[in-house]
Design an enzyme around this catalytic site. Structure first.
Site, PDB file in Angstrom:
ATOM      1  N   GLU A   1       0.825  -1.196   0.000  1.00 28.49           N
ATOM      2  CA  GLU A   1       0.000   0.000   0.000  1.00 28.49           C
ATOM      3  C   GLU A   1       0.864   1.252   0.000  1.00 28.49           C
ATOM      4  OE1 GLU A   1      -4.167  -1.406   2.045  1.00 28.49           O
ATOM      5  OE2 GLU A   1      -2.617  -0.671   3.401  1.00 28.49           O
TER       6      GLU A   1
ATOM      7  N   CYS B   1       3.483   8.555   1.026  1.00 31.42           N
ATOM      8  CA  CYS B   1       4.010   7.578   1.984  1.00 31.42           C
ATOM      9  C   CYS B   1       4.244   6.269   1.243  1.00 31.42           C
ATOM     10  CB  CYS B   1       3.017   7.391   3.135  1.00 31.42           C
ATOM     11  SG  CYS B   1       3.567   6.224   4.392  1.00 31.42           S
TER      12      CYS B   1
ATOM     13  N   CYS C   1       6.191  -6.941   7.443  1.00 30.96           N
ATOM     14  CA  CYS C   1       7.185  -6.374   8.344  1.00 30.96           C
ATOM     15  C   CYS C   1       7.617  -7.436   9.344  1.00 30.96           C
ATOM     16  CB  CYS C   1       6.597  -5.165   9.082  1.00 30.96           C
ATOM     17  SG  CYS C   1       7.814  -4.181   9.995  1.00 30.96           S
TER      18      CYS C   1
ATOM     19  N   CYS D   1       5.669  -4.277  15.977  1.00 32.46           N
ATOM     20  CA  CYS D   1       5.321  -3.195  16.903  1.00 32.46           C
ATOM     21  C   CYS D   1       3.849  -3.331  17.259  1.00 32.46           C
ATOM     22  CB  CYS D   1       5.604  -1.834  16.259  1.00 32.46           C
ATOM     23  SG  CYS D   1       7.355  -1.580  15.858  1.00 32.46           S
TER      24      CYS D   1
ATOM     25  N   CYS E   1       0.969  -1.086  15.743  1.00 32.16           N
ATOM     26  CA  CYS E   1       0.976  -0.914  14.291  1.00 32.16           C
ATOM     27  C   CYS E   1       0.281  -2.079  13.596  1.00 32.16           C
ATOM     28  CB  CYS E   1       2.423  -0.795  13.793  1.00 32.16           C
ATOM     29  SG  CYS E   1       2.580  -0.594  12.010  1.00 32.16           S
TER      30      CYS E   1
ATOM     31  N   CYS F   1      -1.478   6.758   9.817  1.00 31.78           N
ATOM     32  CA  CYS F   1      -0.224   6.213  10.333  1.00 31.78           C
ATOM     33  C   CYS F   1      -0.481   4.972  11.185  1.00 31.78           C
ATOM     34  CB  CYS F   1       0.477   7.292  11.164  1.00 31.78           C
ATOM     35  SG  CYS F   1       2.053   6.775  11.849  1.00 31.78           S
TER      36      CYS F   1
END
Length: 403
Positions: free
Chosen positions: A124, A137, A144, A148, A151, A376
């Site tokens: 994305e 962005c 990933c 975290c 997230c 975010c």
């Protein structure tokens, strides 16, 4: 739109003339100038022409946004046909586009598949328009590894790193969608994508070489021509790579801090167990080129009852003493199943007041694109997960039939 992004494919060795068996085209998107020259040399381009042809192709691809060699009219018609038979300038494919009520756009982009008949992986990218600027962005990985806990991307396992071409391709696709190329009729000085942030899916410093090579292309003055002061690389704190990023990439730096004690940050950003806060901040103090004119941005997500007390604000100020810094306070953006809540607005204001009075610029980032899961910490390619489930179901069904 073509979707082949196999820039790792070996250069075609076909000469410029003569019959030749059909062979896979090499994608030249994302190749450095030297790599592009090597590809043309392997193709049979006379050495005396290579530098000029590299410049012509570079301008066509990155300044004019051309995809089809037939449109590259600075080359002869015969050469265009021969290059088009051997090479491609493939981009990611837009699977879906969502537009927020605030103007934010999110694109789900499909990359090449290395298995015939199987849809390629997806990432994305998000475009955020603001008064006088527009920020794109960009993702650096599919998924990933960092997990975290605040997230959404961290709940998706790592599939692979993106190539330099796939990283650059996100900007090209955004400019396509926004009609930002010279042939669109838009004033060339009226840019829509003025800034890039490497804050999408993935940890950029775990894909260092490809990120570096992609940003070299993005900042090249004869192509996409975005100043490195308008490019921000965000890291969760891969300490050994920070100095190298300053020397070899030279962009602005952002640190996903989010906690002021190792105990809290270990939970929010598990990478902190390997590179604790003291080591991370030492690396920031020594970041090449850091100064009041090139401040490091510290990102701090506001989590209710976790990291948002006045004591936390005071400790943040103490920790950053001596580092030219700006602090971005980010209201937490919820996602399905998220274990946290956003701090109350009055709490955020009090926190910001402590930081401001200490002399740090600490804007509270206005949430953008929440209604389309583009804010975010919200990025995640759900279709990858869905397709994986479908694939496992098909495998299970096949095994059942075989029994």
């Amino acid at each position: 739109m073509a979707t082949s992004l196999d820039i790792a494919h070996k250069p075609a060795s076909a000469p410029l003339s003569g019959a030749e068996p059909a062979r896979a085209k090499q994608n030249i998107l994302g190749l450095s100038r030297d790599e592009l020259g090597e590809a043309l040399g392997a193709f049979g381009m006379p050495e005396r022409e290579i530098k000029m042809r590299v410049g012509q192709l570079w301008n066509a691809i990155y300044n004019r946004g051309l995809i089809d060699f037939a449109d590259m009219t600075t080359l002869s018609k015969d050469l265009r046909a021969k290059l088009g038979a051997a090479f491609t300038v493939a981009r990611p494919e837009i699977v879906t586009e969502q537009k927020s009520v605030d103007g934010t756009r999110k694109w789900l982009l499909r990359l090449v598949s290395d298995k015939p008949g199987v849809p390629g992986p997806e990432v994305e990218a998000v475009y955020i328009p603001e008064e006088g600027r527009g920020t794109l962005c960009i993702s650096s990985q599919i998924g990933c590894t960092l997990t975290c806990t605040f997230c959404h991307t961290g709940t998706q396992t790592l599939v692979r790193n993106l190539t330099a071409g796939e990283i650059v391709g996100q900007l090209l696709v955004a400019r396509d969608a926004l009609g930002e190329w010279p042939n669109s009729g838009r004033n060339s000085d009226d840019r829509l994508v003025t800034n890039i942030v490497m804050m999408g899916m993935g940890e950029p410093l775990y894909n260092f070489e490809n990120v570096r090579d992609a940003l070299d292309i993005v900042s090249d003055g004869e192509g996409l021509s975005l100043s490195k002061r308008r490019i921000t690389l965000s890291t969760s704190g891969v300490v050994p790579m920070i100095e190298r990023a300053g020397n070899e990439i030279g962009s602005m730096l952002a640190i996903s801090l989010h906690g002021v004690t190792d105990e809290v940050r270990n939970k929010l950003v598990p990478l902190n167990k390997k590179y604790p806060i003291a080591e991370l901040l030492d690396a920031c103090r020594n970041y090449p080129g850091v100064s009041n004119a090139r401040r490091i941005t510290f990102e701090y997500v506001m989590l209710k009852g976790v990291n948002d007390s006045i004591a936390d604000a005071k400790e943040l100020v103490r920790l950053l003493k001596g580092i030219p810094a700006k602090i971005n306070l980010i209201p937490f953006n919820p996602w399905p199943g998220s274990p946290y809540e956003c701090s109350d607005w009055t709490t955020i204001e009090k926190f910001a007041d402590v930081v401001n009075r200490a002399g740090y610029a600490s804007p509270v980032r206005t949430p953008r694109g929440r209604d389309i899961m583009a804010a975010c910490g919200q990025l995640k390619s759900e279709t990858v997960k869905a397709r994986a489930s479908e694939r496992f179901k098909t495998q299970a069904d096949d095994q059942s039939k075989a029994l």
